[in-house]
Design a protein around this motif. Sequence first.
Motif, PDB file in Angstrom:
ATOM      1  N   GLU A 216      20.950  25.157   7.101  1.00 31.31           N
ATOM      2  CA  GLU A 216      20.525  25.311   5.126  1.00 31.31           C
ATOM      3  C   GLU A 216      19.493  24.251   4.541  1.00 31.31           C
ATOM      4  OE1 GLU A 216      24.487  24.792   4.781  1.00 31.31           O
ATOM      5  OE2 GLU A 216      25.043  26.366   5.004  1.00 31.31           O
ATOM      6  N   LEU A 217      19.594  23.294   5.346  1.00 32.30           N
ATOM      7  CA  LEU A 217      18.688  21.444   4.546  1.00 32.30           C
ATOM      8  C   LEU A 217      17.463  21.504   6.036  1.00 32.30           C
ATOM      9  CD1 LEU A 217      18.663  19.537   2.627  1.00 32.30           C
ATOM     10  CD2 LEU A 217      20.127  18.442   4.387  1.00 32.30           C
ATOM     11  N   GLU A 218      16.717  21.205   5.769  1.00 33.61           N
ATOM     12  CA  GLU A 218      15.439  20.571   5.847  1.00 33.61           C
ATOM     13  C   GLU A 218      15.254  19.009   4.779  1.00 33.61           C
ATOM     14  OE1 GLU A 218      11.145  20.907   7.704  1.00 33.61           O
ATOM     15  OE2 GLU A 218      12.046  22.410   7.397  1.00 33.61           O
ATOM     16  N   ALA A 219      15.113  17.926   5.289  1.00 26.93           N
ATOM     17  CA  ALA A 219      15.489  16.322   4.788  1.00 26.93           C
ATOM     18  C   ALA A 219      14.598  15.427   5.335  1.00 26.93           C
ATOM     19  CB  ALA A 219      16.403  16.237   3.773  1.00 26.93           C
ATOM     20  N   ARG A 220      13.396  15.083   4.769  1.00 23.76           N
ATOM     21  CA  ARG A 220      12.848  13.312   5.046  1.00 23.76           C
ATOM     22  C   ARG A 220      13.430  12.389   4.070  1.00 23.76           C
ATOM     23  NH1 ARG A 220       7.824  12.256   7.682  1.00 23.76           N
ATOM     24  NH2 ARG A 220       8.469  13.248   9.161  1.00 23.76           N
ATOM     25  N   GLY A 221      13.907  11.242   4.326  1.00 24.54           N
ATOM     26  CA  GLY A 221      14.234  10.204   3.415  1.00 24.54           C
ATOM     27  C   GLY A 221      14.160   9.192   3.857  1.00 24.54           C
ATOM     28  N   VAL A 222      12.996   8.207   3.786  1.00 25.23           N
ATOM     29  CA  VAL A 222      13.055   6.624   4.193  1.00 25.23           C
ATOM     30  C   VAL A 222      13.185   5.271   3.035  1.00 25.23           C
ATOM     31  CG1 VAL A 222      10.384   5.520   4.042  1.00 25.23           C
ATOM     32  CG2 VAL A 222      10.732   7.863   5.097  1.00 25.23           C
ATOM     33  N   ALA A 223      14.280   4.628   3.627  1.00 28.81           N
ATOM     34  CA  ALA A 223      14.420   3.733   2.854  1.00 28.81           C
ATOM     35  C   ALA A 223      13.506   2.154   3.241  1.00 28.81           C
ATOM     36  CB  ALA A 223      15.763   3.642   3.170  1.00 28.81           C
ATOM     37  N   TRP A 224      13.624   1.644   2.296  1.00 26.73           N
ATOM     38  CA  TRP A 224      12.789   0.263   2.877  1.00 26.73           C
ATOM     39  C   TRP A 224      14.081  -0.736   1.439  1.00 26.73           C
ATOM     40  CZ3 TRP A 224      10.444   4.880   0.069  1.00 26.73           C
ATOM     41  CH2 TRP A 224       9.131   4.868   0.403  1.00 26.73           C
ATOM     42  N   THR A 225      14.089  -1.635   2.758  1.00 24.13           N
ATOM     43  CA  THR A 225      15.237  -2.682   1.968  1.00 24.13           C
ATOM     44  C   THR A 225      14.445  -4.231   3.047  1.00 24.13           C
ATOM     45  OG1 THR A 225      17.017  -3.785   2.645  1.00 24.13           O
ATOM     46  CG2 THR A 225      16.479  -2.933   4.204  1.00 24.13           C
TER      47      THR A 225
ATOM     48  N   ASP B 229       0.761  -1.181  -0.150  1.00 19.65           N
ATOM     49  CA  ASP B 229       0.260   0.045   0.028  1.00 19.65           C
ATOM     50  C   ASP B 229       1.043   1.292   0.134  1.00 19.65           C
ATOM     51  OD1 ASP B 229      -2.254  -1.106   0.018  1.00 19.65           O
ATOM     52  OD2 ASP B 229      -2.360  -1.294   2.453  1.00 19.65           O
ATOM     53  N   TYR B 230       0.472   2.423  -0.163  1.00 23.42           N
ATOM     54  CA  TYR B 230       1.242   3.427  -0.359  1.00 23.42           C
ATOM     55  C   TYR B 230       1.396   3.832   0.741  1.00 23.42           C
ATOM     56  CZ  TYR B 230      -0.126   4.990  -5.193  1.00 23.42           C
ATOM     57  OH  TYR B 230      -0.078   5.424  -6.926  1.00 23.42           O
ATOM     58  N   ALA B 231       2.831   4.220   0.838  1.00 25.14           N
ATOM     59  CA  ALA B 231       3.398   4.583   2.370  1.00 25.14           C
ATOM     60  C   ALA B 231       3.944   6.666   1.664  1.00 25.14           C
ATOM     61  CB  ALA B 231       4.286   4.534   2.803  1.00 25.14           C
ATOM     62  N   ASP B 232       3.976   7.249   2.856  1.00 30.89           N
ATOM     63  CA  ASP B 232       4.090   8.632   2.970  1.00 30.89           C
ATOM     64  C   ASP B 232       5.377   8.585   3.468  1.00 30.89           C
ATOM     65  OD1 ASP B 232       2.891  11.274   3.519  1.00 30.89           O
ATOM     66  OD2 ASP B 232       4.681  10.806   4.940  1.00 30.89           O
ATOM     67  N   VAL B 233       5.927   9.548   1.994  1.00 30.50           N
ATOM     68  CA  VAL B 233       7.108  10.198   1.953  1.00 30.50           C
ATOM     69  C   VAL B 233       7.087  11.808   2.226  1.00 30.50           C
ATOM     70  CG1 VAL B 233       9.208   9.861   1.727  1.00 30.50           C
ATOM     71  CG2 VAL B 233       8.161   8.121   0.951  1.00 30.50           C
ATOM     72  N   GLY B 234       6.979  13.080   2.923  1.00 34.23           N
ATOM     73  CA  GLY B 234       7.478  14.270   3.043  1.00 34.23           C
ATOM     74  C   GLY B 234       5.629  15.114   2.370  1.00 34.23           C
ATOM     75  N   GLY B 235       4.600  14.364   2.343  1.00 37.00           N
ATOM     76  CA  GLY B 235       4.027  15.046   1.933  1.00 37.00           C
ATOM     77  C   GLY B 235       3.157  14.673   0.491  1.00 37.00           C
ATOM     78  N   TYR B 236       4.018  13.630   0.288  1.00 35.69           N
ATOM     79  CA  TYR B 236       4.067  12.237  -1.730  1.00 35.69           C
ATOM     80  C   TYR B 236       4.025  11.016  -0.827  1.00 35.69           C
ATOM     81  CZ  TYR B 236       5.819  16.595  -3.406  1.00 35.69           C
ATOM     82  OH  TYR B 236       6.132  17.961  -3.923  1.00 35.69           O
ATOM     83  N   GLU B 237       3.973  10.375  -1.785  1.00 37.02           N
ATOM     84  CA  GLU B 237       3.349   9.151  -0.894  1.00 37.02           C
ATOM     85  C   GLU B 237       3.891   8.213  -2.305  1.00 37.02           C
ATOM     86  OE1 GLU B 237      -0.663   8.253  -0.462  1.00 37.02           O
ATOM     87  OE2 GLU B 237      -0.937   9.302  -2.253  1.00 37.02           O
ATOM     88  N   ILE B 238       4.084   6.801  -2.301  1.00 38.75           N
ATOM     89  CA  ILE B 238       4.969   5.598  -2.923  1.00 38.75           C
ATOM     90  C   ILE B 238       4.715   4.741  -2.267  1.00 38.75           C
ATOM     91  CG2 ILE B 238       7.085   5.385  -1.533  1.00 38.75           C
ATOM     92  CD1 ILE B 238       8.260   4.831  -5.079  1.00 38.75           C
TER      93      ILE B 238
END
Length: 220
Positions: A91-100, A65-74
């Motif tokens: 200088e940076l604001e980031a969200r990273g999601v890794a699936w393994t 199912d769809y998973a959220d990533v910083g206002g987007y989904e995949i």
Amino acid sequence: MTTLGHEQSQSLGPFDVEESVPLLFRFPLNLSAYLGLGFICIVGCTPRNPEVWRLNPEYEDRLADYADVGGYEIRPPKGYTPSQRDVKDSELEARGVAWTTPPRPSGTAPLLMVVVSQHPGAELTTAQERVFKYLRNMGKSKVGWSQTRVETGTINGIKFAHARWSGIHNQPNSPLDGKQLEGFVYFTKTETGFIQISSQDVESESLTLAEAAAMTFRRK
């Protein structure tokens, strides 16, 4: 055949590429079958207008199912476990999601990653330039390096630049050392930052599945 390059005007800090693995997700090396693909439609997408990329329906049942990533989904591949890291400074604001998945006996594992970053006040380059920097960084730890040309297209209305690459990993004491790797990366530019989707592995089938997952990326 999925990281952010480094440039002085918009440093990515923990997202900088080093030895093919972004510091944001510096897992133990037995989980470091990292990420990166470009394009020519192969199995994970359907034949299409060269500027429009879509999910091949044959892969629907292999995606979660769809998973959220910083206002987007995949929709990541089924059976993949997520890990999330957030970074925020001046200088940076980031969200990273890794699936393994759990590592194979060889110590390798497939990995799909999405990073949504914002760079307040920075003069942003183009998505294509980000791909070129990514490829240069990835190629530093490879021998027999090859890459496709950078192409552009849309996924669910979002314009991306992408490329594929391959090479033999050259990093002593790594379970990936001497292994043939293939990968892909997609970059898109937002008003204040970038989005990266990437994948890398020693097995082509997991990359095809990761590419299918990339075709589901969309705004929420």
